[in-house]
Design a protein around this motif. Structure first.
Motif, short mmCIF file in Angstrom:
data_model
loop_
_atom_site.label_atom_id
_atom_site.label_comp_id
_atom_site.label_asym_id
_atom_site.label_seq_id
_atom_site.Cartn_x
_atom_site.Cartn_y
_atom_site.Cartn_z
N ILE A 169 -4.25 -4.78 -2.84
CA ILE A 169 -4.59 -3.38 -2.52
C ILE A 169 -5.40 -2.83 -3.69
O ILE A 169 -4.97 -2.91 -4.85
CB ILE A 169 -3.32 -2.55 -2.29
CG1 ILE A 169 -2.51 -3.11 -1.13
CG2 ILE A 169 -3.69 -1.10 -2.03
CD1 ILE A 169 -3.23 -3.11 0.20
N ALA A 177 0.83 -1.22 0.00
CA ALA A 177 0.00 0.00 0.00
C ALA A 177 0.86 1.26 0.00
O ALA A 177 0.48 2.27 -0.59
CB ALA A 177 -0.93 -0.01 1.21
N SER A 203 -8.73 -2.62 0.49
CA SER A 203 -7.96 -3.85 0.32
C SER A 203 -8.90 -5.04 0.44
O SER A 203 -10.00 -4.93 1.00
CB SER A 203 -6.86 -3.95 1.39
OG SER A 203 -7.43 -4.20 2.66
#
Length: 407
Positions: free
Chosen positions: A148, A115, A158
């Motif tokens: 993600i 992320a 997510s």
């Protein structure tokens, strides 16, 4: 209209006015048709969206896999029944909580790393086998993958998938147990020759003992008794191998010194090696200190391997002038593994023999071997979560390598 009625008009002007009125009416009719079509299209699109939404919702709820979805702040928004079954929490009590506290640390760290990299081409977490801890504290084996979700390089959420492996692992254990019991049956049938040789040894030994007693011959009495003792040892080894191979034994971790365990094995077999002019070399790394592992498993595995190495030197009949030796090494590896190596310069093995050494009741020792020693060793190593490997060259020697994890 009154202007056209009360006043004289020309046909041309009236024609233009009527044409404009017709155009306005056509436009109004078209607008109404467009409006009706648009309403109908919106209705169809809404129904299609609802249908797809319901389909996806039912798909998620009916999935046997656990599915956990979060928003851009890691708050759980989807927690399907599959996830409830694995983690032990209900969707009602878990929704809105931080998913990173629910996941194992390696999954949370991996997802956060993905992320944080907005330019990452692959925003997916590859499938891997891990163990998660449920609400009740049970360790549950699962396969896990995640991704993600991004919009314009910004995280919008997510999703993580969990496949419950409990039933698969149970079936694997049952299959392994069945195969092991089948192998024992085959081994018992295939060891008739070995048992017969042991009985012959007992008979020969008892005969010499009887002769020695009758004639007061100490030498024959001693030789016969030694023969009986050797066959008692072979019988004991056979029974212990069968018991070790047939029963499952989870590792019992406790603090121990791997170098001391290896040294005990070398000391036990030192006399036997010396009798045949075989040197045992101890190459223990000082980096191997106290660790937590199963010392009994390590001891039994090393005992089998070092004993086999000594036998390989004894059976090396083609190299009478060779100074035989067995080297036992310990090495501390990264990621919490201890490696043990047992190297000999004995007879070695061909590729054909090396491919069979881990099969049931296969032995290179003829009637003197049960064919279970390496099977037992491999089983013990597997139960401890370790690995075993072998390299060998015919006429030059063999090296067995076992790796055990530790805490």
């Amino acid at each position: 209209a009154s202007d056209f009625i009360n006043k004289p008009i020309k046909d041309e002007v009236l024609s233009i006015a009527l044409e404009r009125a017709k155009e306005k009416l056509d436009i109004r009719r078209q607008l109404k048709e467009y409006t009706d079509d648009l309403e109908n299209m919106v209705k169809i699109a809404t129904e299609e969206f609802e249908r797809k939404s319901n389909f996806q919702s039912k798909l998620i709820r009916s999935s046997n896999d656990g599915i956990v979805a979060t928003d851009d702040e890691w708050n759980i928004v989807t927690f399907n029944p599959g996830a409830e079954s694995i983690f032990g929490y209900s969707g009602y009590e878990i929704r809105g909580s931080d998913a990173r506290k629910l996941y194992p640390p390696e999954i949370s760290d991996a997802l956060e790393k993905i992320a944080a990299c907005a330019e990452a081409r692959k925003a997916e977490l590859p499938w891997r086998e891990i163990s998660i801890t449920s609400k009740s504290g049970e360790a549950i084996p699962v396969r896990c993958s995640g991704a993600i979700l991004r919009e314009k390089n910004q995280m919008m959420g997510s999703v993580t998938f969990f496949q419950d492996l409990r039933e698969i692992k149970r079936l694997e254990r049952e299959l392994l147990k069945s195969e092991r019991l089948a192998a024992i049956g085959q081994t018992v049938a295939g060891m008739a020759h070995c048992i017969k040789n042991i009985l012959h040894g007992f008979k020969g030994g008892s005969y010499l003992v009887d002769i020695g007693l009758d004639r007061n011959d100490t030498n024959r009495l001693k030789t016969g008794w030694q023969m009986i003792q050797r066959n008692i040892g072979r019988t004991s080894d056979l029974v212990l191998d069968l018991l070790s191979y047939s029963k499952e034994r989870p590792p019992e971790y406790e603090p121990c010194l791997p170098n001391d365990v290896a040294d005990d094995v070398c000391e036990l077999l030192k006399e036997n090696a010396n009798e045949h002019d075989i040197e045992i070399i101890r190459a223990f790394s000082p980096d191997v200190g106290e660790v937590s592992m199963d010392p009994r498993t390590v001891y039994r595995c090393l005992l089998n391997l070092v004993s086999n190495a000594i036998d390989a030197c004894m059976f090396d009949e083609d190299a009478l002038d060779k100074e035989h030796c067995v080297c036992v090494r310990t090495i501390r590896e990264e990621q919490k593994f201890i490696r043990f190596e047992v190297e000999d310069n004995g007879a070695g093995m061909s590729d054909e023999v090396r491919a069979k050494i881990f099969t049931s009741f296969f032995s290179t020792k003829g009637g003197q071997g049960t064919g279970l020693g390496l099977l037992v060793t491999m089983k013990l190593v597997d139960e401890h979560g370790g690995t075993i490997g072998v390299t060998s060259s015919l006429g030059k020697g063999t090296t067995f390598t076992i790796r055990f994890p530790y805490d």
